[in-house]
Scaffold this active site. Structure first.
Site, mmCIF file in Angstrom:
data_model
loop_
_atom_site.group_PDB
_atom_site.id
_atom_site.type_symbol
_atom_site.label_atom_id
_atom_site.label_comp_id
_atom_site.label_asym_id
_atom_site.label_seq_id
_atom_site.Cartn_x
_atom_site.Cartn_y
_atom_site.Cartn_z
ATOM 1 N N GLU A 87 18.210 4.900 0.296
ATOM 2 C CA GLU A 87 17.917 6.448 -0.582
ATOM 3 C C GLU A 87 19.240 6.812 -0.891
ATOM 4 O O GLU A 87 19.489 7.393 -1.772
ATOM 5 C CB GLU A 87 16.674 7.046 0.080
ATOM 6 C CG GLU A 87 15.332 6.491 -0.160
ATOM 7 C CD GLU A 87 14.863 6.225 -1.668
ATOM 8 O OE1 GLU A 87 15.603 7.002 -2.515
ATOM 9 O OE2 GLU A 87 13.692 5.904 -1.807
ATOM 10 N N ARG A 144 -7.786 24.730 -1.724
ATOM 11 C CA ARG A 144 -6.729 24.954 -2.894
ATOM 12 C C ARG A 144 -5.352 25.071 -2.727
ATOM 13 O O ARG A 144 -4.664 25.568 -3.758
ATOM 14 C CB ARG A 144 -7.644 25.897 -3.883
ATOM 15 C CG ARG A 144 -8.867 25.623 -4.358
ATOM 16 C CD ARG A 144 -9.360 26.726 -5.275
ATOM 17 N NE ARG A 144 -10.911 26.249 -5.949
ATOM 18 C CZ ARG A 144 -11.472 26.949 -6.542
ATOM 19 N NH1 ARG A 144 -11.050 28.156 -6.909
ATOM 20 N NH2 ARG A 144 -12.626 26.594 -6.673
ATOM 21 N N LYS A 177 20.029 15.082 -4.632
ATOM 22 C CA LYS A 177 18.826 15.326 -4.984
ATOM 23 C C LYS A 177 18.190 16.638 -5.234
ATOM 24 O O LYS A 177 17.420 16.695 -6.353
ATOM 25 C CB LYS A 177 17.688 14.681 -3.828
ATOM 26 C CG LYS A 177 16.117 14.678 -4.109
ATOM 27 C CD LYS A 177 15.468 14.004 -3.222
ATOM 28 C CE LYS A 177 13.924 13.830 -3.834
ATOM 29 N NZ LYS A 177 12.951 13.066 -2.898
ATOM 30 N N HIS A 210 13.474 1.598 -7.983
ATOM 31 C CA HIS A 210 11.842 1.802 -7.347
ATOM 32 C C HIS A 210 10.897 1.143 -8.156
ATOM 33 O O HIS A 210 9.818 0.806 -7.749
ATOM 34 C CB HIS A 210 11.676 3.602 -7.480
ATOM 35 C CG HIS A 210 12.264 4.252 -6.173
ATOM 36 N ND1 HIS A 210 13.504 4.097 -5.986
ATOM 37 C CD2 HIS A 210 11.637 4.672 -5.304
ATOM 38 C CE1 HIS A 210 13.654 5.001 -5.017
ATOM 39 N NE2 HIS A 210 12.697 5.216 -4.555
ATOM 40 N N HIS A 239 9.866 1.065 3.395
ATOM 41 C CA HIS A 239 10.026 1.566 2.092
ATOM 42 C C HIS A 239 11.426 1.336 1.515
ATOM 43 O O HIS A 239 11.911 0.701 0.643
ATOM 44 C CB HIS A 239 9.727 2.881 1.974
ATOM 45 C CG HIS A 239 9.901 3.506 0.565
ATOM 46 N ND1 HIS A 239 9.482 3.271 -0.687
ATOM 47 C CD2 HIS A 239 10.887 4.315 0.302
ATOM 48 C CE1 HIS A 239 9.860 3.834 -1.649
ATOM 49 N NE2 HIS A 239 10.925 4.533 -1.245
ATOM 50 N N GLU A 287 9.545 15.845 -13.383
ATOM 51 C CA GLU A 287 9.886 14.711 -13.692
ATOM 52 C C GLU A 287 9.519 14.297 -15.122
ATOM 53 O O GLU A 287 8.970 13.248 -15.594
ATOM 54 C CB GLU A 287 9.170 13.516 -12.892
ATOM 55 C CG GLU A 287 9.893 12.080 -12.870
ATOM 56 C CD GLU A 287 9.154 11.115 -11.825
ATOM 57 O OE1 GLU A 287 9.158 10.022 -12.204
ATOM 58 O OE2 GLU A 287 9.191 11.782 -10.783
ATOM 59 N N LYS A 315 7.343 16.142 -3.958
ATOM 60 C CA LYS A 315 6.411 15.158 -4.337
ATOM 61 C C LYS A 315 5.512 14.794 -3.030
ATOM 62 O O LYS A 315 6.086 14.737 -1.956
ATOM 63 C CB LYS A 315 6.862 13.951 -4.712
ATOM 64 C CG LYS A 315 7.388 13.885 -5.880
ATOM 65 C CD LYS A 315 7.779 12.423 -6.397
ATOM 66 C CE LYS A 315 8.424 12.439 -7.868
ATOM 67 N NZ LYS A 315 8.789 10.881 -8.342
ATOM 68 N N ASN A 365 14.337 7.368 -9.622
ATOM 69 C CA ASN A 365 13.708 5.915 -9.623
ATOM 70 C C ASN A 365 14.416 4.989 -9.596
ATOM 71 O O ASN A 365 13.787 4.005 -9.686
ATOM 72 C CB ASN A 365 12.275 6.179 -10.700
ATOM 73 C CG ASN A 365 11.559 7.443 -10.657
ATOM 74 O OD1 ASN A 365 10.983 7.369 -9.451
ATOM 75 N ND2 ASN A 365 11.051 8.154 -11.768
ATOM 76 N N HIS A 387 8.935 -0.827 -5.483
ATOM 77 C CA HIS A 387 7.500 -0.648 -5.357
ATOM 78 C C HIS A 387 6.557 -1.878 -5.460
ATOM 79 O O HIS A 387 5.572 -2.254 -4.723
ATOM 80 C CB HIS A 387 7.023 0.792 -6.101
ATOM 81 C CG HIS A 387 7.163 1.909 -5.670
ATOM 82 N ND1 HIS A 387 7.309 3.102 -6.366
ATOM 83 C CD2 HIS A 387 7.703 2.317 -4.381
ATOM 84 C CE1 HIS A 387 7.563 4.036 -5.743
ATOM 85 N NE2 HIS A 387 7.754 3.667 -4.457
ATOM 86 N N ARG A 426 15.142 14.007 -13.753
ATOM 87 C CA ARG A 426 14.330 13.701 -12.373
ATOM 88 C C ARG A 426 14.361 12.049 -12.190
ATOM 89 O O ARG A 426 14.069 11.572 -11.117
ATOM 90 C CB ARG A 426 13.197 14.388 -12.038
ATOM 91 C CG ARG A 426 12.757 14.089 -10.702
ATOM 92 C CD ARG A 426 12.069 15.140 -10.138
ATOM 93 N NE ARG A 426 11.133 14.657 -8.733
ATOM 94 C CZ ARG A 426 10.715 15.508 -7.805
ATOM 95 N NH1 ARG A 426 10.655 17.070 -8.293
ATOM 96 N NH2 ARG A 426 10.425 15.395 -6.623
#
Length: 353
Positions: free
Chosen positions: A173, A109, A213, A234, A253, A223, A131, A231, A238, A227
């Site tokens: 980035e 957990r 960032k 992206h 990436h 987000e 993330k 993206n 993506h 935030r």
């Protein structure tokens, strides 16, 4: 969500020893992939805190950012005596920090973890912001959680071990961060010579990029609003990355993000009056250093379907982050299929597909 402690390290041994001392634990694990085990583990293996650590090595490259790899990490944590009081150190690029962070956030957990990103991409993106996740069912980062590291140690000495393509991947980035911040920072980024790297200047720009960032994440940890600025590039990026995976011509990436920026800055011109000269300068920089990911119009429908699966979407509409200008962020902008196809036309015509 707790705030990560970002450490711009001038002495990795000292920084890591302090970070581990401040995180009491009964057992220490270090996660690497096969590449960072060979190239980066020797850098820290002699540190006092590493002498009693348990090592977990996973396969390299993004295709192994999978449920199978995640299960293997859980299994090793369990078999090697991990408890809810254990500590995991992720030493590697974005794949290692993403998957390792998710493994830590779910084992027993949740156990604390420390990120030591070893690629430029991980330093300015994956390792910072909380993330974590894995790819699933052919989709990028489909399964994951918001679970920040206790500490993130940034030491640009690792960048000298990177090949040219991995430097460029991370730099994409940074370019995105420049676009969402100030014209001055963006101008510095698009005038930087990636063929003759000034590592001192790069270190300064990395610190700026991380600060941008961090500031965005602090305003909106989960987000829900601003935030989403992160993206930019992206949604299209993506989709291109997923197409590359599906066609077994995997791309890094950051390259996909760079090509996604070309697409989404065009959409920004079309929808938000983003300056055409800034589009041209950014596109020329990307074309020079990143080349082109070729596809024909037969791929449009597939790319569109990938975009419809993006996590930012609501009510079946494809959601983009766009710009009205450098630093003028426009979140939650939707585009229809015809506009998206026009965007892909622009990419192919401009990049020379």
């Amino acid at each position: 969500m707790q705030k990560q402690k970002i450490i711009i390290s001038q002495n990795l041994r000292e920084s890591l020893e302090q970070a581990i001392t401040h995180q009491p634990h009964d057992k220490l694990f270090v996660l690497t992939d096969e590449t960072t085990y060979k190239k980066c583990w020797p850098v820290i293996s002699g540190f006092p805190s590493m002498q009693q650590s348990e090592h977990i090595v996973i396969s390299a490259t993004d295709e192994h950012k999978s449920i199978e790899t995640l299960i293997s990490v859980w299994t090793e944590l369990s078999q090697k005596g991990g408890t809810r009081h254990s500590l995991l150190v992720n030493l590697g690029g974005g794949m290692v920090t993403d998957l390792g962070g998710f493994a830590a956030s779910t084992f027993k957990r949740g156990i604390p973890y420390i990120n030591i990103p070893t690629t430029l991409l991980a330093m300015v993106d994956a390792a910072v912001g909380g993330k974590t996740g894995i790819n699933f069912n052919g989709l990028k980062n489909e399964i994951g959680a918001f679970a920040p590291a206790a500490s993130v140690l940034l030491d640009t000495e690792f960048l000298k071990t990177l090949d040219y393509k991995n430097i460029c991947s991370g730099y994409a980035e940074m370019l995105k961060h420049g676009l969402i911040s100030t014209e001055k920072h963006w101008a510095e980024l698009v005038s930087f010579d990636l063929d003759d790297i000034d590592y001192l200047q790069l270190q300064e720009m990395v610190a700026q990029s991380v600060a941008i960032k961090e500031n965005v994440v602090a305003q909106d940890p989960y987000e829900q609003g601003i935030r989403k600025a992160l993206n930019l590039g992206h949604t299209a990026g993506h989709a291109l990355e997923s197409l590359a995976l599906a066609e077994e011509r995997t791309v890094l990436h950051g390259y996909a993000v760079a090509w996604g920026l070309v697409c989404e800055l065009y959409l920004s011109c079309l929808r938000e009056d983003f300056p055409k000269d800034k589009l041209r300068q950014t596109t020329e920089f990307i074309k020079r250093y990143y080349g082109v990911f070729p596809f024909d119009c037969k791929a449009y429908e597939t790319l569109y379907q990938f975009m419809t699966h993006d996590k930012k979407n609501t009510s079946g509409e494809v959601n983009f982050t766009l710009l009205g200008g450098i630093g003028d962020i426009r979140i939650n902008r939707t585009a229809g299929k015809d506009e998206i196809f026009n965007m892909l036309d622009f990419y192919r015509e401009t990049m020379g597909c």
